[in-house]
Design a protein around this motif. Structure first.
Motif, PDB file in Angstrom:
ATOM      1  N   LEU A   1      40.285 -34.524   2.579  1.00 35.10           N
ATOM      2  CA  LEU A   1      39.247 -34.940   1.649  1.00 35.10           C
ATOM      3  C   LEU A   1      39.466 -34.246   0.304  1.00 35.10           C
ATOM      4  O   LEU A   1      38.672 -33.419  -0.120  1.00 35.10           O
ATOM      5  CB  LEU A   1      37.864 -34.593   2.207  1.00 35.10           C
ATOM      6  N   PRO A   2      40.571 -34.555  -0.373  1.00 33.48           N
ATOM      7  CA  PRO A   2      40.833 -33.902  -1.655  1.00 33.48           C
ATOM      8  C   PRO A   2      39.787 -34.279  -2.697  1.00 33.48           C
ATOM      9  O   PRO A   2      39.268 -35.396  -2.705  1.00 33.48           O
ATOM     10  CB  PRO A   2      42.209 -34.434  -2.035  1.00 33.48           C
ATOM     11  N   GLN A   7      44.675 -30.475  -4.846  1.00 31.18           N
ATOM     12  CA  GLN A   7      44.289 -30.942  -3.514  1.00 31.18           C
ATOM     13  C   GLN A   7      44.862 -32.325  -3.194  1.00 31.18           C
ATOM     14  O   GLN A   7      45.218 -32.600  -2.049  1.00 31.18           O
ATOM     15  CB  GLN A   7      42.767 -30.969  -3.377  1.00 31.18           C
ATOM     16  N   PHE A   8      44.974 -33.192  -4.199  1.00 34.38           N
ATOM     17  CA  PHE A   8      45.498 -34.534  -3.955  1.00 34.38           C
ATOM     18  C   PHE A   8      46.970 -34.474  -3.538  1.00 34.38           C
ATOM     19  O   PHE A   8      47.377 -35.110  -2.565  1.00 34.38           O
ATOM     20  CB  PHE A   8      45.308 -35.430  -5.176  1.00 34.38           C
ATOM     21  N   ASN A  10      48.546 -31.887  -2.252  1.00 28.60           N
ATOM     22  CA  ASN A  10      48.623 -31.224  -0.951  1.00 28.60           C
ATOM     23  C   ASN A  10      48.248 -32.193   0.165  1.00 28.60           C
ATOM     24  O   ASN A  10      48.900 -32.229   1.215  1.00 28.60           O
ATOM     25  CB  ASN A  10      47.702 -30.003  -0.910  1.00 28.60           C
ATOM     26  N   ALA A  11      47.217 -32.989  -0.053  1.00 27.45           N
ATOM     27  CA  ALA A  11      46.774 -33.949   0.958  1.00 27.45           C
ATOM     28  C   ALA A  11      47.857 -34.995   1.226  1.00 27.45           C
ATOM     29  O   ALA A  11      48.101 -35.367   2.378  1.00 27.45           O
ATOM     30  CB  ALA A  11      45.478 -34.612   0.513  1.00 27.45           C
ATOM     31  N   ILE A  14      50.571 -33.312   3.354  1.00 29.85           N
ATOM     32  CA  ILE A  14      50.119 -33.108   4.736  1.00 29.85           C
ATOM     33  C   ILE A  14      50.179 -34.420   5.506  1.00 29.85           C
ATOM     34  O   ILE A  14      50.638 -34.471   6.650  1.00 29.85           O
ATOM     35  CB  ILE A  14      48.703 -32.489   4.761  1.00 29.85           C
ATOM     36  N   ALA A  15      49.725 -35.502   4.883  1.00 29.89           N
ATOM     37  CA  ALA A  15      49.791 -36.812   5.540  1.00 29.89           C
ATOM     38  C   ALA A  15      51.248 -37.247   5.718  1.00 29.89           C
ATOM     39  O   ALA A  15      51.617 -37.778   6.770  1.00 29.89           O
ATOM     40  CB  ALA A  15      49.014 -37.843   4.732  1.00 29.89           C
ATOM     41  N   GLY A  20      48.141 -34.333   9.148  1.00 31.79           N
ATOM     42  CA  GLY A  20      46.754 -34.672   8.873  1.00 31.79           C
ATOM     43  C   GLY A  20      46.643 -36.066   8.299  1.00 31.79           C
ATOM     44  O   GLY A  20      47.642 -36.760   8.124  1.00 31.79           O
ATOM     45  N   THR A  22      44.766 -38.209   5.118  1.00 28.10           N
ATOM     46  CA  THR A  22      44.110 -38.067   3.822  1.00 28.10           C
ATOM     47  C   THR A  22      43.083 -39.169   3.622  1.00 28.10           C
ATOM     48  O   THR A  22      43.392 -40.343   3.835  1.00 28.10           O
ATOM     49  CB  THR A  22      45.147 -38.140   2.688  1.00 28.10           C
TER      50      THR A  22
END
Length: 75
Positions: A1-2, A7-8, A10-11, A14-15, A20, A22
């Motif tokens: 949930l960036p 955060q965007f 990183n998300a 991760i996806a 994870g 996003t």
């Protein structure tokens, strides 16, 4: 949930590596969060990818050692 800043990015990473899911701000709803959470908890590949990320992070040098090495090279 960036929500902002890095955060965007990183998300997305991760996806991309499968650790994870996003949900971008326009995708967030109670149902979307529920579904993403269930997916992550029900599919062991997310846990395996997270363990891999954890191991990679643990192999990184200690931040204080990195700072110390930078000062040695600039003096």
């Amino acid at each position: 949930l960036p929500r902002g800043a890095d955060q965007f990015g990183n998300a997305v990473q991760i996806a991309r590596i499968g650790a994870g899911i996003t949900l971008l701000p326009n995708q967030v709803s109670a149902e979307a969060i529920r579904d993403a959470t269930r997916s992550v908890l029900d599919d062991d590949s997310y846990a395996a990818a997270a363990v891999s990320v954890k191991a990679e992070i643990e192999r990184l040098p200690d931040p204080s050692a990195v700072v110390a090495s930078q000062f040695r090279h600039t003096v």
